[in-house]
Motif scaffolding. Sequence first.
Motif, PDB file in Angstrom:
ATOM      1  N   VAL A 225     -70.633   4.195  28.169  1.00 37.82           N
ATOM      2  CA  VAL A 225     -69.364   4.912  28.042  1.00 37.82           C
ATOM      3  C   VAL A 225     -69.440   6.081  27.074  1.00 37.82           C
ATOM      4  N   VAL A 226     -70.577   6.255  26.391  1.00 44.32           N
ATOM      5  CA  VAL A 226     -70.723   7.331  25.412  1.00 44.32           C
ATOM      6  C   VAL A 226     -71.289   8.572  26.088  1.00 44.32           C
ATOM      7  N   ALA A 227     -70.754   9.731  25.716  1.00 50.05           N
ATOM      8  CA  ALA A 227     -71.204  10.992  26.298  1.00 50.05           C
ATOM      9  C   ALA A 227     -72.649  11.282  25.900  1.00 50.05           C
ATOM     10  N   GLU A 228     -73.291  12.162  26.638  1.00 48.13           N
ATOM     11  CA  GLU A 228     -74.707  12.436  26.430  1.00 48.13           C
ATOM     12  C   GLU A 228     -75.004  12.988  25.051  1.00 48.13           C
ATOM     13  N   ASP A 229     -74.078  13.758  24.478  1.00 47.72           N
ATOM     14  CA  ASP A 229     -74.345  14.322  23.146  1.00 47.72           C
ATOM     15  C   ASP A 229     -74.040  13.327  22.020  1.00 47.72           C
ATOM     16  N   ARG A 230     -73.578  12.137  22.354  1.00 45.10           N
ATOM     17  CA  ARG A 230     -73.310  11.042  21.415  1.00 45.10           C
ATOM     18  C   ARG A 230     -72.146  11.325  20.469  1.00 45.10           C
ATOM     19  N   LYS A 231     -71.390  12.375  20.733  1.00 42.28           N
ATOM     20  CA  LYS A 231     -70.317  12.763  19.826  1.00 42.28           C
ATOM     21  C   LYS A 231     -68.944  12.245  20.246  1.00 42.28           C
ATOM     22  N   ASP A 232     -68.846  11.694  21.422  1.00 41.37           N
ATOM     23  CA  ASP A 232     -67.559  11.203  21.925  1.00 41.37           C
ATOM     24  C   ASP A 232     -67.845  10.298  23.116  1.00 41.37           C
ATOM     25  N   VAL A 233     -66.788   9.699  23.634  1.00 45.38           N
ATOM     26  CA  VAL A 233     -66.936   8.930  24.860  1.00 45.38           C
ATOM     27  C   VAL A 233     -66.996   9.885  26.053  1.00 45.38           C
ATOM     28  N   ASP A 234     -67.506   9.387  27.151  1.00 44.12           N
ATOM     29  CA  ASP A 234     -67.555  10.159  28.388  1.00 44.12           C
ATOM     30  C   ASP A 234     -66.173  10.127  29.029  1.00 44.12           C
ATOM     31  N   PRO A 235     -65.489  11.268  29.130  1.00 44.45           N
ATOM     32  CA  PRO A 235     -64.115  11.262  29.661  1.00 44.45           C
ATOM     33  C   PRO A 235     -64.043  10.865  31.123  1.00 44.45           C
ATOM     34  N   ASN A 236     -65.159  10.920  31.820  1.00 51.64           N
ATOM     35  CA  ASN A 236     -65.171  10.499  33.219  1.00 51.64           C
ATOM     36  C   ASN A 236     -65.273   8.989  33.374  1.00 51.64           C
ATOM     37  N   ALA A 262     -70.140   4.549  17.336  1.00 46.07           N
ATOM     38  CA  ALA A 262     -69.262   5.447  16.580  1.00 46.07           C
ATOM     39  C   ALA A 262     -68.401   6.312  17.495  1.00 46.07           C
ATOM     40  N   ALA A 263     -68.954   6.719  18.630  1.00 45.60           N
ATOM     41  CA  ALA A 263     -68.172   7.536  19.564  1.00 45.60           C
ATOM     42  C   ALA A 263     -66.984   6.746  20.111  1.00 45.60           C
ATOM     43  N   VAL A 282     -62.548  -2.818  13.437  1.00 47.06           N
ATOM     44  CA  VAL A 282     -63.510  -2.205  14.357  1.00 47.06           C
ATOM     45  C   VAL A 282     -64.478  -1.354  13.552  1.00 47.06           C
ATOM     46  N   GLN A 283     -65.741  -1.722  13.557  1.00 45.46           N
ATOM     47  CA  GLN A 283     -66.745  -1.057  12.734  1.00 45.46           C
ATOM     48  C   GLN A 283     -67.772  -0.351  13.612  1.00 45.46           C
ATOM     49  N   PRO A 284     -68.038   0.940  13.352  1.00 42.15           N
ATOM     50  CA  PRO A 284     -69.086   1.626  14.121  1.00 42.15           C
ATOM     51  C   PRO A 284     -70.463   1.127  13.736  1.00 42.15           C
ATOM     52  N   TRP A 285     -71.331   1.056  14.746  1.00 42.78           N
ATOM     53  CA  TRP A 285     -72.723   0.699  14.486  1.00 42.78           C
ATOM     54  C   TRP A 285     -73.589   1.212  15.617  1.00 42.78           C
ATOM     55  N   TRP A 286     -74.890   1.340  15.316  1.00 43.61           N
ATOM     56  CA  TRP A 286     -75.818   1.860  16.307  1.00 43.61           C
ATOM     57  C   TRP A 286     -75.811   1.010  17.577  1.00 43.61           C
ATOM     58  N   GLU A 320     -65.782   7.605   6.464  1.00 46.88           N
ATOM     59  CA  GLU A 320     -66.737   6.608   6.972  1.00 46.88           C
ATOM     60  C   GLU A 320     -67.150   6.945   8.398  1.00 46.88           C
ATOM     61  N   LEU A 321     -66.182   7.282   9.230  1.00 45.49           N
ATOM     62  CA  LEU A 321     -66.482   7.610  10.624  1.00 45.49           C
ATOM     63  C   LEU A 321     -67.159   8.970  10.735  1.00 45.49           C
ATOM     64  N   ASP A 322     -66.698   9.948   9.951  1.00 44.44           N
ATOM     65  CA  ASP A 322     -67.284  11.297  10.030  1.00 44.44           C
ATOM     66  C   ASP A 322     -68.785  11.277   9.794  1.00 44.44           C
ATOM     67  N   HIS A 323     -69.223  10.395   8.911  1.00 41.79           N
ATOM     68  CA  HIS A 323     -70.634  10.353   8.574  1.00 41.79           C
ATOM     69  C   HIS A 323     -71.519  10.080   9.783  1.00 41.79           C
ATOM     70  N   TRP A 324     -71.005   9.305  10.738  1.00 40.93           N
ATOM     71  CA  TRP A 324     -71.810   8.948  11.911  1.00 40.93           C
ATOM     72  C   TRP A 324     -72.106  10.146  12.809  1.00 40.93           C
ATOM     73  N   PHE A 325     -71.430  11.243  12.594  1.00 37.87           N
ATOM     74  CA  PHE A 325     -71.641  12.420  13.441  1.00 37.87           C
ATOM     75  C   PHE A 325     -72.341  13.545  12.692  1.00 37.87           C
ATOM     76  N   THR A 326     -72.942  13.212  11.552  1.00 35.37           N
ATOM     77  CA  THR A 326     -73.769  14.193  10.853  1.00 35.37           C
ATOM     78  C   THR A 326     -75.097  14.338  11.594  1.00 35.37           C
ATOM     79  N   ASP A 327     -75.761  15.464  11.331  1.00 34.96           N
ATOM     80  CA  ASP A 327     -77.022  15.732  12.025  1.00 34.96           C
ATOM     81  C   ASP A 327     -78.082  14.691  11.680  1.00 34.96           C
ATOM     82  N   ALA A 328     -78.067  14.188  10.462  1.00 32.23           N
ATOM     83  CA  ALA A 328     -79.063  13.203  10.059  1.00 32.23           C
ATOM     84  C   ALA A 328     -78.958  11.915  10.866  1.00 32.23           C
TER      85      ALA A 328
END
Length: 361
Positions: A225-236, A262-263, A282-286, A320-328
Amino acid sequence: MTGLQLGFTGLALNAGLNSDPNRARLRRGRRKFHRGAADMMTTVKAPEGATWRRTRRRLATLLLAVAFIPTEGASAQDRGNVNPEPLPALAKPDDPSTPAKELFGRKTAPAKLETRTIGFYSKGCLAGGMALPINGRTWQVMRLSRNRNWGHPNMIKFLESLADQGPKTGWRGLLVGDMSQPRGGPMRTGHASHQVGLDADIWLTPMPARALTREEREEMSATMVVAEDRKDVDPNIWTPAHLNVIKTAAKDPQIARIFVNAAIKKALCRDAGNDRHWLNKVQPWWGHDYHFHVRLNCPADDKECKPQPARPADDGCGKELDHWFTDAILHPRPDPTPPKPQPGPRMADLPPACRQVLLAP
Protein backbone atom coordinates in the motif's frame (compact mmCIF):
# COMPACT_ATOMS: atom_id res chain seq x y z
CA MET A 1 22.29 14.98 12.74
CA THR A 2 19.32 13.61 14.70
CA GLY A 3 19.34 10.60 16.98
CA LEU A 4 18.21 7.94 14.58
CA GLN A 5 20.20 9.40 11.72
CA LEU A 6 23.30 8.68 13.74
CA GLY A 7 22.05 5.34 14.98
CA PHE A 8 20.65 3.97 11.75
CA THR A 9 22.44 5.69 8.87
CA GLY A 10 23.63 2.98 6.50
CA LEU A 11 20.93 0.44 7.32
CA ALA A 12 19.02 -0.86 4.33
CA LEU A 13 15.75 -1.13 6.15
CA ASN A 14 13.40 1.39 4.72
CA ALA A 15 15.08 1.81 1.34
CA GLY A 16 13.08 -0.91 -0.37
CA LEU A 17 11.33 0.87 -3.16
CA ASN A 18 8.96 -1.01 -5.38
CA SER A 19 11.61 -1.72 -8.01
CA ASP A 20 13.38 -5.09 -8.04
CA PRO A 21 16.86 -3.97 -6.87
CA ASN A 22 15.47 -1.88 -4.06
CA ARG A 23 12.99 -4.55 -3.08
CA ALA A 24 15.92 -6.92 -2.69
CA ARG A 25 17.72 -4.34 -0.57
CA LEU A 26 14.66 -3.99 1.64
CA ARG A 27 14.49 -7.75 2.07
CA ARG A 28 18.14 -7.83 3.19
CA GLY A 29 17.45 -5.03 5.63
CA ARG A 30 14.40 -6.75 7.01
CA ARG A 31 16.37 -9.92 7.55
CA LYS A 32 18.87 -7.96 9.56
CA PHE A 33 16.74 -5.77 11.79
CA HIS A 34 13.05 -5.42 11.07
CA ARG A 35 11.92 -8.44 13.01
CA GLY A 36 12.93 -7.37 16.47
CA ALA A 37 13.99 -3.79 16.90
CA ALA A 38 10.39 -2.60 17.08
CA ASP A 39 9.87 -4.90 20.03
CA MET A 40 12.48 -3.00 22.04
CA MET A 41 11.57 0.56 21.08
CA THR A 42 9.24 2.78 23.04
CA THR A 43 9.13 5.54 20.45
CA VAL A 44 11.19 7.17 17.72
CA LYS A 45 11.90 10.87 18.02
CA ALA A 46 14.25 13.49 16.63
CA PRO A 47 15.72 14.76 19.92
CA GLU A 48 17.80 17.79 20.72
CA GLY A 49 20.14 18.98 23.49
CA ALA A 50 20.07 17.07 26.76
CA THR A 51 17.22 14.96 25.47
CA TRP A 52 19.41 13.95 22.55
CA ARG A 53 22.28 12.96 24.87
CA ARG A 54 19.99 10.74 26.91
CA THR A 55 18.47 9.29 23.76
CA ARG A 56 21.93 8.62 22.29
CA ARG A 57 22.69 6.39 25.25
CA ARG A 58 19.40 4.57 24.79
CA LEU A 59 20.11 4.13 21.09
CA ALA A 60 23.52 2.65 21.83
CA THR A 61 21.81 0.07 24.01
CA LEU A 62 19.21 -0.57 21.31
CA LEU A 63 21.80 -1.06 18.60
CA LEU A 64 23.71 -3.48 20.78
CA ALA A 65 20.54 -5.45 21.32
CA VAL A 66 19.70 -5.34 17.61
CA ALA A 67 23.00 -7.03 16.86
CA PHE A 68 21.60 -10.23 18.33
CA ILE A 69 18.48 -10.35 16.15
CA PRO A 70 18.27 -13.49 13.97
CA THR A 71 19.15 -12.88 10.33
CA GLU A 72 16.71 -15.24 8.66
CA GLY A 73 13.57 -13.80 7.15
CA ALA A 74 10.04 -15.02 6.53
CA SER A 75 7.85 -12.12 5.50
CA ALA A 76 4.22 -12.26 4.50
CA GLN A 77 5.39 -12.31 0.88
CA ASP A 78 7.53 -15.43 1.25
CA ARG A 79 5.60 -18.34 -0.13
CA GLY A 80 4.59 -21.27 2.03
CA ASN A 81 4.44 -24.92 1.13
CA VAL A 82 1.30 -26.83 0.20
CA ASN A 83 2.92 -30.08 1.34
CA PRO A 84 5.33 -29.15 4.15
CA GLU A 85 7.82 -31.76 5.31
CA PRO A 86 8.46 -32.31 9.04
CA LEU A 87 11.71 -30.87 10.31
CA PRO A 88 14.45 -33.45 10.88
CA ALA A 89 15.22 -34.47 14.44
CA LEU A 90 17.99 -32.55 16.16
CA ALA A 91 21.21 -34.46 16.76
CA LYS A 92 21.75 -32.86 20.18
CA PRO A 93 18.48 -31.35 21.43
CA ASP A 94 19.80 -31.26 25.02
CA ASP A 95 22.93 -29.35 24.11
CA PRO A 96 22.81 -25.97 25.92
CA SER A 97 24.17 -24.32 22.77
CA THR A 98 21.18 -25.42 20.65
CA PRO A 99 19.25 -22.31 19.58
CA ALA A 100 15.85 -22.12 21.26
CA LYS A 101 14.23 -21.46 17.86
CA GLU A 102 15.20 -24.98 16.74
CA LEU A 103 13.49 -26.47 19.78
CA PHE A 104 10.29 -24.41 19.75
CA GLY A 105 10.09 -24.61 15.96
CA ARG A 106 9.71 -28.39 16.22
CA LYS A 107 6.75 -28.28 18.58
CA THR A 108 3.58 -28.79 16.57
CA ALA A 109 1.05 -28.68 19.43
CA PRO A 110 0.54 -26.43 22.45
CA ALA A 111 1.79 -27.23 25.93
CA LYS A 112 -0.97 -28.81 28.00
CA LEU A 113 -0.56 -26.38 30.84
CA GLU A 114 -2.57 -23.57 32.37
CA THR A 115 -2.70 -20.69 29.92
CA ARG A 116 -0.16 -17.97 30.58
CA THR A 117 2.27 -15.72 28.77
CA ILE A 118 5.84 -15.87 30.00
CA GLY A 119 8.42 -13.14 29.44
CA PHE A 120 8.56 -10.29 26.93
CA TYR A 121 7.18 -10.21 23.39
CA SER A 122 10.64 -10.92 21.94
CA LYS A 123 11.96 -13.13 24.73
CA GLY A 124 9.44 -15.58 26.10
CA CYS A 125 6.99 -18.37 25.41
CA LEU A 126 3.33 -19.37 25.66
CA ALA A 127 1.69 -22.06 27.80
CA GLY A 128 -1.78 -23.37 26.98
CA GLY A 129 -1.97 -21.65 23.61
CA MET A 130 -5.12 -21.68 21.46
CA ALA A 131 -5.38 -21.89 17.68
CA LEU A 132 -7.35 -19.37 15.65
CA PRO A 133 -9.59 -21.52 13.41
CA ILE A 134 -8.29 -21.25 9.86
CA ASN A 135 -11.72 -20.22 8.56
CA GLY A 136 -14.29 -17.88 10.05
CA ARG A 137 -17.20 -15.96 8.65
CA THR A 138 -15.06 -12.82 8.52
CA TRP A 139 -11.46 -14.11 8.55
CA GLN A 140 -9.13 -16.59 6.89
CA VAL A 141 -5.67 -17.68 8.05
CA MET A 142 -2.78 -17.44 5.58
CA ARG A 143 0.46 -19.46 5.23
CA LEU A 144 -0.97 -22.51 6.96
CA SER A 145 2.26 -24.44 6.46
CA ARG A 146 3.96 -22.23 9.05
CA ASN A 147 1.62 -23.39 11.84
CA ARG A 148 1.70 -19.92 13.37
CA ASN A 149 -1.99 -19.33 14.01
CA TRP A 150 -1.64 -19.78 17.77
CA GLY A 151 -2.04 -17.27 20.54
CA HIS A 152 -3.26 -16.42 24.00
CA PRO A 153 -7.07 -16.71 24.27
CA ASN A 154 -7.18 -12.89 24.51
CA MET A 155 -5.61 -12.67 21.04
CA ILE A 156 -8.05 -15.20 19.58
CA LYS A 157 -11.00 -13.22 20.95
CA PHE A 158 -9.51 -9.93 19.77
CA LEU A 159 -9.03 -11.15 16.19
CA GLU A 160 -12.49 -12.65 16.01
CA SER A 161 -14.01 -9.42 17.33
CA LEU A 162 -12.01 -7.22 14.96
CA ALA A 163 -12.92 -9.44 12.04
CA ASP A 164 -16.62 -9.21 12.89
CA GLN A 165 -16.43 -5.40 13.05
CA GLY A 166 -14.70 -5.19 9.68
CA PRO A 167 -17.77 -5.33 7.40
CA LYS A 168 -19.30 -2.41 9.32
CA THR A 169 -16.34 -0.24 8.34
CA GLY A 170 -16.02 -1.35 4.72
CA TRP A 171 -13.44 -4.11 5.35
CA ARG A 172 -14.96 -7.43 4.30
CA GLY A 173 -12.81 -9.52 6.62
CA LEU A 174 -9.29 -10.25 7.81
CA LEU A 175 -6.51 -12.21 6.18
CA VAL A 176 -4.43 -13.19 9.21
CA GLY A 177 -0.71 -13.75 8.83
CA ASP A 178 1.75 -14.89 11.48
CA MET A 179 0.63 -15.04 15.09
CA SER A 180 2.71 -17.34 17.32
CA GLN A 181 3.93 -20.92 17.29
CA PRO A 182 1.97 -23.51 19.34
CA ARG A 183 4.22 -22.88 22.36
CA GLY A 184 5.39 -19.44 21.36
CA GLY A 185 9.11 -18.95 21.72
CA PRO A 186 11.67 -17.89 19.12
CA MET A 187 10.92 -18.72 15.48
CA ARG A 188 13.30 -20.39 13.06
CA THR A 189 12.52 -17.74 10.44
CA GLY A 190 11.03 -14.30 10.54
CA HIS A 191 10.11 -12.47 13.68
CA ALA A 192 12.07 -11.84 16.83
CA SER A 193 8.78 -11.01 18.55
CA HIS A 194 5.51 -13.02 18.32
CA GLN A 195 6.86 -15.20 21.16
CA VAL A 196 4.20 -14.95 23.86
CA GLY A 197 0.93 -15.23 21.94
CA LEU A 198 0.11 -11.52 22.01
CA ASP A 199 1.29 -10.46 18.51
CA ALA A 200 -0.42 -10.92 15.15
CA ASP A 201 0.10 -9.70 11.58
CA ILE A 202 -2.98 -8.66 9.60
CA TRP A 203 -2.64 -8.31 5.87
CA LEU A 204 -3.52 -4.98 4.26
CA THR A 205 -5.60 -6.97 1.82
CA PRO A 206 -9.30 -7.45 2.64
CA MET A 207 -10.62 -10.99 2.68
CA PRO A 208 -12.22 -11.94 -0.64
CA ALA A 209 -15.85 -12.96 -0.84
CA ARG A 210 -14.93 -16.65 -1.13
CA ALA A 211 -12.79 -19.21 0.62
CA LEU A 212 -9.21 -19.14 -0.61
CA THR A 213 -7.70 -22.41 -1.74
CA ARG A 214 -4.77 -23.95 0.09
CA GLU A 215 -2.51 -22.98 -2.82
CA GLU A 216 -3.65 -19.37 -2.66
CA ARG A 217 -3.06 -19.20 1.07
CA GLU A 218 0.51 -20.38 0.58
CA GLU A 219 1.40 -18.46 -2.57
CA MET A 220 -0.60 -15.24 -2.95
CA SER A 221 0.93 -11.95 -1.86
CA ALA A 222 -0.54 -9.29 0.36
CA THR A 223 -1.03 -5.83 -1.11
CA MET A 224 1.74 -3.23 -1.01
CA VAL A 225 0.00 0.00 0.00
CA VAL A 226 3.05 2.30 0.15
CA ALA A 227 3.93 4.45 -2.85
CA GLU A 228 7.14 3.76 -4.75
CA ASP A 229 8.95 6.79 -3.33
CA ARG A 230 8.12 5.57 0.23
CA LYS A 231 6.86 9.03 1.18
CA ASP A 232 3.13 8.30 1.27
CA VAL A 233 0.58 5.61 0.61
CA ASP A 234 -0.34 4.70 -2.95
CA PRO A 235 -3.55 6.67 -3.66
CA ASN A 236 -4.64 4.03 -6.15
CA ILE A 237 -4.67 1.38 -3.43
CA TRP A 238 -5.24 3.13 -0.10
CA THR A 239 -8.90 3.51 0.86
CA PRO A 240 -10.90 4.78 3.85
CA ALA A 241 -11.45 1.13 4.75
CA HIS A 242 -7.72 0.71 5.39
CA LEU A 243 -7.86 3.57 7.89
CA ASN A 244 -11.03 2.22 9.46
CA VAL A 245 -9.73 -1.28 10.15
CA ILE A 246 -6.53 0.06 11.75
CA LYS A 247 -8.48 2.64 13.71
CA THR A 248 -10.93 0.01 14.96
CA ALA A 249 -8.05 -2.16 16.12
CA ALA A 250 -6.25 0.74 17.83
CA LYS A 251 -9.35 1.75 19.77
CA ASP A 252 -9.56 -1.63 21.46
CA PRO A 253 -8.40 -1.18 25.09
CA GLN A 254 -6.39 -4.41 24.87
CA ILE A 255 -4.04 -2.93 22.25
CA ALA A 256 -0.58 -1.95 23.45
CA ARG A 257 0.84 -1.04 20.04
CA ILE A 258 0.18 -1.24 16.32
CA PHE A 259 3.21 -1.17 14.01
CA VAL A 260 2.80 0.25 10.50
CA ASN A 261 5.03 1.72 7.83
CA ALA A 262 5.75 5.43 8.31
CA ALA A 263 3.89 6.25 5.10
CA ILE A 264 0.80 4.56 6.54
CA LYS A 265 1.13 6.48 9.79
CA LYS A 266 1.36 9.66 7.71
CA ALA A 267 -1.90 8.81 5.95
CA LEU A 268 -3.59 8.00 9.24
CA CYS A 269 -2.47 11.30 10.75
CA ARG A 270 -3.72 13.22 7.72
CA ASP A 271 -7.11 11.51 7.50
CA ALA A 272 -7.98 10.92 11.16
CA GLY A 273 -9.92 14.15 11.58
CA ASN A 274 -10.72 15.29 15.11
CA ASP A 275 -10.90 11.78 16.59
CA ARG A 276 -7.17 11.30 17.17
CA HIS A 277 -6.50 9.72 20.55
CA TRP A 278 -6.10 6.24 19.02
CA LEU A 279 -3.15 7.43 16.88
CA ASN A 280 -1.00 7.31 20.01
CA LYS A 281 -0.92 3.50 19.80
CA VAL A 282 0.14 3.44 16.14
CA GLN A 283 3.92 3.42 15.80
CA PRO A 284 5.86 3.70 12.52
CA TRP A 285 8.46 1.06 11.84
CA TRP A 286 10.42 -0.38 8.95
CA GLY A 287 8.60 -2.78 6.67
CA HIS A 288 4.93 -3.15 7.62
CA ASP A 289 3.89 -1.99 4.16
CA TYR A 290 1.95 -5.16 3.29
CA HIS A 291 0.50 -5.75 6.76
CA PHE A 292 -0.04 -4.12 10.12
CA HIS A 293 1.15 -5.72 13.34
CA VAL A 294 -1.11 -5.71 16.40
CA ARG A 295 0.25 -6.26 19.90
CA LEU A 296 -1.92 -6.80 22.96
CA ASN A 297 -1.22 -5.74 26.52
CA CYS A 298 -0.14 -8.38 29.00
CA PRO A 299 -3.15 -10.18 30.50
CA ALA A 300 -3.97 -8.70 33.89
CA ASP A 301 -3.51 -12.03 35.70
CA ASP A 302 -0.22 -13.02 34.02
CA LYS A 303 2.47 -11.91 36.45
CA GLU A 304 5.23 -13.49 34.35
CA CYS A 305 4.40 -11.35 31.30
CA LYS A 306 6.61 -8.29 30.83
CA PRO A 307 4.61 -5.32 29.46
CA GLN A 308 5.40 -3.08 26.52
CA PRO A 309 6.80 0.30 27.67
CA ALA A 310 4.29 3.11 27.31
CA ARG A 311 4.51 5.59 24.45
CA PRO A 312 4.44 9.37 24.93
CA ALA A 313 0.96 10.81 25.31
CA ASP A 314 0.85 12.69 21.98
CA ASP A 315 -0.48 11.35 18.68
CA GLY A 316 3.00 10.80 17.19
CA CYS A 317 2.22 12.91 14.13
CA GLY A 318 4.88 15.58 14.65
CA LYS A 319 8.68 15.43 14.77
CA GLU A 320 8.72 11.72 15.50
CA LEU A 321 6.95 11.02 12.22
CA ASP A 322 8.84 13.67 10.23
CA HIS A 323 12.11 11.94 11.00
CA TRP A 324 11.07 8.85 9.03
CA PHE A 325 11.05 10.90 5.83
CA THR A 326 14.55 12.32 6.14
CA ASP A 327 17.06 11.37 3.46
CA ALA A 328 19.09 9.32 5.92
CA ILE A 329 16.11 7.03 6.47
CA LEU A 330 14.68 6.95 2.96
CA HIS A 331 18.06 6.63 1.21
CA PRO A 332 20.55 5.12 3.65
CA ARG A 333 24.12 4.42 2.63
CA PRO A 334 24.71 0.77 1.79
CA ASP A 335 26.25 -1.27 4.55
CA PRO A 336 29.65 -2.52 3.32
CA THR A 337 29.78 -5.27 5.95
CA PRO A 338 27.61 -8.32 5.26
CA PRO A 339 25.54 -9.28 8.30
CA LYS A 340 26.81 -12.31 10.19
CA PRO A 341 24.28 -15.07 10.87
CA GLN A 342 23.16 -15.04 14.48
CA PRO A 343 21.97 -18.22 16.20
CA GLY A 344 19.46 -16.38 18.36
CA PRO A 345 18.73 -17.00 22.04
CA ARG A 346 19.40 -20.29 23.77
CA MET A 347 17.08 -21.77 26.35
CA ALA A 348 19.23 -20.24 29.08
CA ASP A 349 18.42 -16.80 27.66
CA LEU A 350 14.66 -17.30 28.03
CA PRO A 351 12.68 -17.18 31.28
CA PRO A 352 13.23 -20.42 33.26
CA ALA A 353 9.53 -21.32 33.01
CA CYS A 354 9.92 -21.70 29.24
CA ARG A 355 11.81 -24.95 29.78
CA GLN A 356 8.70 -26.39 31.44
CA VAL A 357 6.63 -25.20 28.47
CA LEU A 358 9.05 -26.78 26.02
CA LEU A 359 9.14 -30.15 27.81
CA ALA A 360 5.41 -30.38 28.67
CA PRO A 361 3.29 -33.00 26.86
